[in-house]
Design a protein around this motif. Sequence first.
Motif, short mmCIF file in Angstrom:
data_model
loop_
_atom_site.label_atom_id
_atom_site.label_comp_id
_atom_site.label_asym_id
_atom_site.label_seq_id
_atom_site.Cartn_x
_atom_site.Cartn_y
_atom_site.Cartn_z
N GLY A 236 1.05 7.49 -6.34
CA GLY A 236 0.12 8.61 -6.44
C GLY A 236 0.86 9.93 -6.51
N HIS A 237 1.85 10.11 -5.65
CA HIS A 237 2.63 11.35 -5.64
C HIS A 237 3.44 11.50 -6.93
N MET A 238 3.98 10.39 -7.43
CA MET A 238 4.79 10.46 -8.65
C MET A 238 3.93 10.86 -9.85
N TYR A 239 2.68 10.36 -9.88
CA TYR A 239 1.78 10.76 -10.97
C TYR A 239 1.37 12.23 -10.84
N VAL A 240 1.26 12.72 -9.63
CA VAL A 240 0.93 14.14 -9.44
C VAL A 240 2.10 15.02 -9.89
N GLU A 241 3.32 14.63 -9.50
CA GLU A 241 4.49 15.45 -9.76
C GLU A 241 5.12 15.20 -11.13
N GLY A 242 4.68 14.12 -11.81
CA GLY A 242 5.26 13.79 -13.11
C GLY A 242 6.70 13.34 -13.01
N LYS A 243 7.05 12.64 -11.94
CA LYS A 243 8.41 12.14 -11.76
C LYS A 243 8.49 10.68 -12.21
N GLY A 244 9.28 10.43 -13.25
CA GLY A 244 9.44 9.07 -13.77
C GLY A 244 8.29 8.61 -14.63
N ASP B 2 -0.49 12.50 -14.32
CA ASP B 2 -1.85 12.02 -14.62
C ASP B 2 -2.62 11.97 -13.30
N MET B 3 -3.50 12.94 -13.08
CA MET B 3 -4.22 13.03 -11.82
C MET B 3 -5.16 11.84 -11.61
N LYS B 4 -5.77 11.36 -12.68
CA LYS B 4 -6.68 10.22 -12.55
C LYS B 4 -5.94 8.99 -12.03
N LYS B 5 -4.75 8.75 -12.55
CA LYS B 5 -3.97 7.60 -12.09
C LYS B 5 -3.47 7.81 -10.67
N ALA B 6 -3.16 9.07 -10.33
CA ALA B 6 -2.75 9.37 -8.95
C ALA B 6 -3.87 9.01 -7.98
N ILE B 7 -5.08 9.42 -8.33
CA ILE B 7 -6.23 9.14 -7.47
C ILE B 7 -6.48 7.64 -7.37
N TYR B 8 -6.30 6.94 -8.50
CA TYR B 8 -6.48 5.47 -8.49
C TYR B 8 -5.54 4.83 -7.47
N HIS B 9 -4.27 5.24 -7.49
CA HIS B 9 -3.30 4.63 -6.56
C HIS B 9 -3.58 5.03 -5.12
N TRP B 10 -4.01 6.26 -4.90
CA TRP B 10 -4.37 6.66 -3.53
C TRP B 10 -5.59 5.90 -3.03
N GLU B 11 -6.52 5.66 -3.94
CA GLU B 11 -7.70 4.87 -3.55
C GLU B 11 -7.30 3.44 -3.17
N GLU B 12 -6.40 2.85 -3.95
CA GLU B 12 -5.92 1.50 -3.64
C GLU B 12 -5.21 1.48 -2.29
N ALA B 13 -4.39 2.51 -2.05
CA ALA B 13 -3.68 2.58 -0.78
C ALA B 13 -4.65 2.78 0.38
N ALA B 14 -5.67 3.61 0.17
CA ALA B 14 -6.67 3.87 1.22
C ALA B 14 -7.45 2.60 1.55
N ILE B 15 -7.84 1.86 0.51
CA ILE B 15 -8.55 0.59 0.72
C ILE B 15 -7.68 -0.38 1.53
N GLY B 16 -6.36 -0.30 1.28
CA GLY B 16 -5.42 -1.17 2.00
C GLY B 16 -5.10 -0.69 3.40
N VAL C 133 0.82 -1.22 0.00
CA VAL C 133 0.00 0.00 0.00
C VAL C 133 0.85 1.26 0.00
N GLN C 134 2.02 1.21 0.64
CA GLN C 134 2.90 2.38 0.64
C GLN C 134 3.40 2.67 -0.78
N ALA C 135 3.61 1.63 -1.57
CA ALA C 135 4.02 1.82 -2.97
C ALA C 135 2.91 2.51 -3.75
N HIS C 136 1.67 2.11 -3.50
CA HIS C 136 0.54 2.80 -4.15
C HIS C 136 0.52 4.28 -3.75
N GLN C 137 0.75 4.56 -2.48
CA GLN C 137 0.77 5.94 -2.00
C GLN C 137 1.84 6.75 -2.73
N GLN C 138 3.04 6.16 -2.85
CA GLN C 138 4.14 6.86 -3.51
C GLN C 138 3.88 7.05 -5.00
#
Length: 210
Positions: free
Chosen positions: A98-106, A110-124, A91-96
């Motif tokens: 999310g931040h990488m998709y927000v910041e465009g690092k690597g 893509d905000m939609k993908k960031a939210i998807y990963h944060w949702e997965e992390a939140a569910i976990g 879940v921590q990887a999903h959280q991270q």
Amino acid sequence: SRRPCCCKVICDGCIYANHKRELEELHVKKECPFCRTPLPKDNAELDRMVKRRIKANDPFALRKLASDYYEEGDYGSAFEYFTKAAKVGDVQAHQQLGHMYVEGKGVEADMKKAIYHWEEAAIGGHPNARSNIGIIERRHGRLKRAVKHYIIAANQGLDIAVEQLKMCYVKKMVSKDEFEEALRAYQRAVDATKSPQREAAEQELEVFKA
């Protein structure tokens, strides 16, 4: 902290209790409190342990490697290994991610993908990810949803979520009863992390810092 042998999270209290046991039983070899594997003698042995866990697709080991790449500024490799860790449930990887998709690092932002990963992390069960979703909901004017996310994060012991709820209470977005219950749940979550062993470990660490 995590152990490189089994990649299990061991709290300071358990480490302290195990250290006391070793002293009382006059153990010569220092062992992992969880799997009883002898601790690495040097950095080379530590690296070999971590590499074995990476080869076994251990989620923490994959995330640790990703974090190392991230700190070095190699965001492409960091994104690759955070993705691998997320795929095996970290879940921590999903959280991270999310931040990488927000910041465009690597990866392309893509905000939609960031939210998807944060949702997965939140569910976990990741409280910070839950709080992030609450912030997004609030920005979009979905205040009731935002409050629900803040309450869940506060129930998990996240102090930032309590501050967010406090602002919501001042602006009459949350009732007094809801706010007080969230505070009680927050305190229960914080108290659940306490133990005599952990307090003793903290005191010992303070002595070393002094």
